[in-house]
Design a protein around this motif. Structure first.
Motif, PDB file in Angstrom:
ATOM      1  N   ALA A 165       0.830  -1.200   0.000  1.00 13.23           N
ATOM      2  CA  ALA A 165       0.000   0.000   0.000  1.00 13.23           C
ATOM      3  C   ALA A 165       0.870   1.257   0.000  1.00 13.23           C
ATOM      4  CB  ALA A 165      -0.921   0.002   1.219  1.00 13.23           C
ATOM      5  N   ALA A 166       1.970   1.219   0.745  1.00 14.01           N
ATOM      6  CA  ALA A 166       2.883   2.364   0.778  1.00 14.01           C
ATOM      7  C   ALA A 166       3.508   2.596  -0.589  1.00 14.01           C
ATOM      8  CB  ALA A 166       3.965   2.140   1.834  1.00 14.01           C
ATOM      9  N   VAL A 167       3.870   1.504  -1.265  1.00 12.64           N
ATOM     10  CA  VAL A 167       4.460   1.617  -2.600  1.00 12.64           C
ATOM     11  C   VAL A 167       3.439   2.184  -3.584  1.00 12.64           C
ATOM     12  CG1 VAL A 167       5.370   0.308  -4.561  1.00 12.64           C
ATOM     13  CG2 VAL A 167       6.154  -0.201  -2.251  1.00 12.64           C
ATOM     14  N   VAL A 168       2.222   1.663  -3.541  1.00 14.69           N
ATOM     15  CA  VAL A 168       1.156   2.146  -4.429  1.00 14.69           C
ATOM     16  C   VAL A 168       0.899   3.628  -4.185  1.00 14.69           C
ATOM     17  CG1 VAL A 168      -1.312   2.005  -4.903  1.00 14.69           C
ATOM     18  CG2 VAL A 168       0.029  -0.092  -4.687  1.00 14.69           C
ATOM     19  N   ASN A 169       0.800   3.990  -2.924  1.00 16.33           N
ATOM     20  CA  ASN A 169       0.512   5.378  -2.567  1.00 16.33           C
ATOM     21  C   ASN A 169       1.604   6.319  -3.065  1.00 16.33           C
ATOM     22  OD1 ASN A 169      -0.945   7.424  -1.395  1.00 16.33           O
ATOM     23  ND2 ASN A 169      -0.290   6.989   0.691  1.00 16.33           N
ATOM     24  N   ALA A 170       2.852   5.940  -2.821  1.00  9.76           N
ATOM     25  CA  ALA A 170       3.974   6.791  -3.246  1.00  9.76           C
ATOM     26  C   ALA A 170       4.036   6.891  -4.763  1.00  9.76           C
ATOM     27  CB  ALA A 170       5.283   6.238  -2.689  1.00  9.76           C
ATOM     28  N   ALA A 171       3.837   5.762  -5.443  1.00 10.65           N
ATOM     29  CA  ALA A 171       3.882   5.766  -6.910  1.00 10.65           C
ATOM     30  C   ALA A 171       2.779   6.636  -7.489  1.00 10.65           C
ATOM     31  CB  ALA A 171       3.758   4.336  -7.434  1.00 10.65           C
ATOM     32  N   LEU A 172       1.590   6.548  -6.908  1.00 11.91           N
ATOM     33  CA  LEU A 172       0.472   7.365  -7.377  1.00 11.91           C
ATOM     34  C   LEU A 172       0.764   8.852  -7.178  1.00 11.91           C
ATOM     35  CD1 LEU A 172      -2.452   7.622  -8.422  1.00 11.91           C
ATOM     36  CD2 LEU A 172      -3.196   7.455  -6.029  1.00 11.91           C
ATOM     37  N   ARG A 173       1.302   9.201  -6.014  1.00 13.32           N
ATOM     38  CA  ARG A 173       1.606  10.607  -5.742  1.00 13.32           C
ATOM     39  C   ARG A 173       2.655  11.150  -6.711  1.00 13.32           C
ATOM     40  NH1 ARG A 173       5.674  12.592  -3.285  1.00 13.32           N
ATOM     41  NH2 ARG A 173       6.212  10.645  -2.216  1.00 13.32           N
ATOM     42  N   VAL A 174       3.728  10.397  -6.907  1.00 11.16           N
ATOM     43  CA  VAL A 174       4.789  10.853  -7.801  1.00 11.16           C
ATOM     44  C   VAL A 174       4.267  10.982  -9.232  1.00 11.16           C
ATOM     45  CG1 VAL A 174       7.002  10.221  -8.840  1.00 11.16           C
ATOM     46  CG2 VAL A 174       6.657   9.950  -6.382  1.00 11.16           C
ATOM     47  N   ALA A 175       3.484  10.002  -9.668  1.00 12.93           N
ATOM     48  CA  ALA A 175       2.940  10.035 -11.028  1.00 12.93           C
ATOM     49  C   ALA A 175       1.973  11.198 -11.210  1.00 12.93           C
ATOM     50  CB  ALA A 175       2.248   8.710 -11.346  1.00 12.93           C
ATOM     51  N   THR A 176       1.174  11.488 -10.184  1.00 15.37           N
ATOM     52  CA  THR A 176       0.230  12.601 -10.281  1.00 15.37           C
ATOM     53  C   THR A 176       0.964  13.935 -10.272  1.00 15.37           C
ATOM     54  OG1 THR A 176      -1.421  11.248  -9.127  1.00 15.37           O
ATOM     55  CG2 THR A 176      -1.885  13.590  -9.334  1.00 15.37           C
ATOM     56  N   ASP A 177       2.006  14.033  -9.470  1.00 14.88           N
ATOM     57  CA  ASP A 177       2.843  15.242  -9.493  1.00 14.88           C
ATOM     58  C   ASP A 177       3.410  15.457 -10.897  1.00 14.88           C
ATOM     59  OD1 ASP A 177       2.470  15.790  -6.823  1.00 14.88           O
ATOM     60  OD2 ASP A 177       4.373  14.928  -6.164  1.00 14.88           O
ATOM     61  N   ASP A 178       3.880  14.372 -11.498  1.00 16.35           N
ATOM     62  CA  ASP A 178       4.465  14.461 -12.837  1.00 16.35           C
ATOM     63  C   ASP A 178       3.404  14.855 -13.865  1.00 16.35           C
ATOM     64  OD1 ASP A 178       6.901  13.801 -14.591  1.00 16.35           O
ATOM     65  OD2 ASP A 178       5.319  12.626 -15.537  1.00 16.35           O
ATOM     66  N   LEU A 179       2.210  14.298 -13.716  1.00 13.09           N
ATOM     67  CA  LEU A 179       1.122  14.642 -14.627  1.00 13.09           C
ATOM     68  C   LEU A 179       0.765  16.119 -14.512  1.00 13.09           C
ATOM     69  CD1 LEU A 179      -1.279  14.058 -16.527  1.00 13.09           C
ATOM     70  CD2 LEU A 179      -2.597  13.429 -14.497  1.00 13.09           C
ATOM     71  N   ALA A 180       0.686  16.628 -13.290  1.00 13.92           N
ATOM     72  CA  ALA A 180       0.335  18.033 -13.086  1.00 13.92           C
ATOM     73  C   ALA A 180       1.378  18.949 -13.723  1.00 13.92           C
ATOM     74  CB  ALA A 180       0.215  18.330 -11.594  1.00 13.92           C
ATOM     75  N   ARG A 181       2.644  18.592 -13.576  1.00 11.86           N
ATOM     76  CA  ARG A 181       3.698  19.386 -14.203  1.00 11.86           C
ATOM     77  C   ARG A 181       3.580  19.345 -15.718  1.00 11.86           C
ATOM     78  NH1 ARG A 181       7.433  18.141 -17.102  1.00 11.86           N
ATOM     79  NH2 ARG A 181       7.192  15.917 -16.625  1.00 11.86           N
ATOM     80  N   ALA A 182       3.379  18.133 -16.261  1.00 13.42           N
ATOM     81  CA  ALA A 182       3.273  17.985 -17.708  1.00 13.42           C
ATOM     82  C   ALA A 182       2.046  18.697 -18.256  1.00 13.42           C
ATOM     83  CB  ALA A 182       3.224  16.498 -18.072  1.00 13.42           C
ATOM     84  N   ALA A 183       0.945  18.634 -17.537  1.00 11.68           N
ATOM     85  CA  ALA A 183      -0.281  19.297 -17.993  1.00 11.68           C
ATOM     86  C   ALA A 183      -0.085  20.806 -18.033  1.00 11.68           C
ATOM     87  CB  ALA A 183      -1.445  18.935 -17.077  1.00 11.68           C
ATOM     88  N   ALA A 184       0.644  21.345 -17.052  1.00 22.72           N
ATOM     89  CA  ALA A 184       0.892  22.781 -17.021  1.00 22.72           C
ATOM     90  C   ALA A 184       1.776  23.214 -18.187  1.00 22.72           C
ATOM     91  CB  ALA A 184       1.549  23.173 -15.700  1.00 22.72           C
ATOM     92  N   GLU A 185       2.679  22.322 -18.610  1.00 24.70           N
ATOM     93  CA  GLU A 185       3.635  22.668 -19.668  1.00 24.70           C
ATOM     94  C   GLU A 185       3.153  22.275 -21.060  1.00 24.70           C
ATOM     95  OE1 GLU A 185       7.229  20.741 -18.521  1.00 24.70           O
ATOM     96  OE2 GLU A 185       7.542  22.008 -16.733  1.00 24.70           O
ATOM     97  N   GLU A 186       2.412  21.166 -21.136  1.00 29.22           N
ATOM     98  CA  GLU A 186       2.067  20.619 -22.446  1.00 29.22           C
ATOM     99  C   GLU A 186       0.574  20.623 -22.753  1.00 29.22           C
ATOM    100  OE1 GLU A 186       3.917  16.752 -22.968  1.00 29.22           O
ATOM    101  OE2 GLU A 186       5.319  17.225 -21.343  1.00 29.22           O
ATOM    102  N   GLY A 187      -0.261  20.766 -21.728  1.00 26.62           N
ATOM    103  CA  GLY A 187      -1.699  20.720 -21.966  1.00 26.62           C
ATOM    104  C   GLY A 187      -2.313  19.417 -21.491  1.00 26.62           C
ATOM    105  N   ALA A 188      -3.633  19.346 -21.552  1.00 25.10           N
ATOM    106  CA  ALA A 188      -4.380  18.215 -20.984  1.00 25.10           C
ATOM    107  C   ALA A 188      -4.230  16.918 -21.768  1.00 25.10           C
ATOM    108  CB  ALA A 188      -5.859  18.576 -20.878  1.00 25.10           C
ATOM    109  N   ASP A 189      -3.610  16.959 -22.943  1.00 22.65           N
ATOM    110  CA  ASP A 189      -3.470  15.745 -23.740  1.00 22.65           C
ATOM    111  C   ASP A 189      -2.612  14.696 -23.048  1.00 22.65           C
ATOM    112  OD1 ASP A 189      -5.029  16.848 -25.672  1.00 22.65           O
ATOM    113  OD2 ASP A 189      -3.377  17.468 -26.969  1.00 22.65           O
ATOM    114  N   VAL A 190      -1.884  15.069 -22.021  1.00 19.73           N
ATOM    115  CA  VAL A 190      -0.985  14.131 -21.349  1.00 19.73           C
ATOM    116  C   VAL A 190      -1.739  13.181 -20.421  1.00 19.73           C
ATOM    117  CG1 VAL A 190       0.944  15.744 -21.448  1.00 19.73           C
ATOM    118  CG2 VAL A 190      -0.545  15.723 -19.435  1.00 19.73           C
ATOM    119  N   VAL A 191      -3.015  13.403 -20.202  1.00 23.58           N
ATOM    120  CA  VAL A 191      -3.768  12.594 -19.242  1.00 23.58           C
ATOM    121  C   VAL A 191      -3.788  11.128 -19.650  1.00 23.58           C
ATOM    122  CG1 VAL A 191      -6.047  12.162 -18.243  1.00 23.58           C
ATOM    123  CG2 VAL A 191      -5.178  14.504 -18.416  1.00 23.58           C
ATOM    124  N   GLN A 192      -4.006  10.841 -20.918  1.00 20.66           N
ATOM    125  CA  GLN A 192      -4.025   9.446 -21.362  1.00 20.66           C
ATOM    126  C   GLN A 192      -2.666   8.785 -21.169  1.00 20.66           C
ATOM    127  OE1 GLN A 192      -6.614   7.565 -22.174  1.00 20.66           O
ATOM    128  NE2 GLN A 192      -7.875   9.353 -21.701  1.00 20.66           N
TER     129      GLN A 192
END
Length: 211
Positions: A165-192
């Motif tokens: 659960a700790a691994v899943v939680n950390a991986a989800l947080r890091v991936a979501t942080d990365d998505l938020a950064r990418a969305a701010a720089e590249e747009g919403a197309d990165v969601v998929q």
């Protein structure tokens, strides 16, 4: 025999839990809009309350600080992941299930996607918002552990389940942080692309022997 008239309730009727949740979410949307437009430091609780059409008393009764106003929006992201984890069927790899079912926010909250990603992005430079994001993840870990325990037929407090659960939680947080950064720089197309990334990262918590 004296007949007593029933008492009539005075004042406002009690607010239902559903209404309370809806009100908190609406306040959260206005708070994030103001934080994005003018920054966290220069946004006051009074401004948030006025934008949301509620009294300051209502605002502070619902939230402990102006930064905590982002909780309802951020919680949508964690709740969406927990929901898909709870529906992980046997015989299906977690990565495949996530690719098919995972969404960053619940399907009925798609209009909030931009705001959710925006506030996650804001947490990079706003320590108080970051603290809210990390606390929400910490709280979510118990629900993630419960979902994994049910899926693997293991005790929820076992070391294996808690570690996964700790691994899943950390991986989800890091991936979501990365998505938020990418969305701010590249747009919403990165969601998929994010869906595929989360699926691949979380292959490591799958258990072939438990499918």
């Amino acid at each position: 025999m004296e007949v007593t008239e029933p008492r009539t309730r005075r004042g406002r009727p009690p607010v239902s839990e559903e209404r309370r949740r809806a009100q908190r979410l609406e306040i959260s949307r206005h708070a994030v809009r103001l934080f994005r437009a003018q920054g966290v430091a220069t946004t006051s609780g009074e401004q948030i309350a006025r934008a949301a059409g509620v009294s300051e008393r209502t605002l502070w009764r619902s939230f402990r600080s102006k930064e905590s106003c982002v909780e309802p929006l951020l919680s949508q992201s964690l709740e969406a992941f927990q929901a898909v984890l709870r529906t992980w069927p046997r015989g299906v790899a977690l990565a495949d299930h996530l690719r098919e079912r995972y969404t960053v926010v619940p399907e009925d909250s798609r209009a909030d996607l931009d705001a959710v990603l925006a506030v996650v992005h804001l947490t990079r430079d706003e320590p108080a918002l970051r603290a809210v994001w990390l606390v929400l993840h910490e709280r979510a870990e118990t629900a993630i552990a419960a979902a994994l325990a049910a899926r693997f037929d293991l005790p929820p407090h076992s070391l294996e389940v808690r570690a996964r659960a700790a691994v899943v939680n950390a991986a989800l947080r890091v991936a979501t942080d990365d998505l938020a950064r990418a969305a701010a720089e590249e747009g919403a197309d990165v969601v998929q692309r994010h869906r595929g990334l989360v699926a691949e990262v979380l292959r490591l918590v799958d258990r072939p022997d438990a499918r």
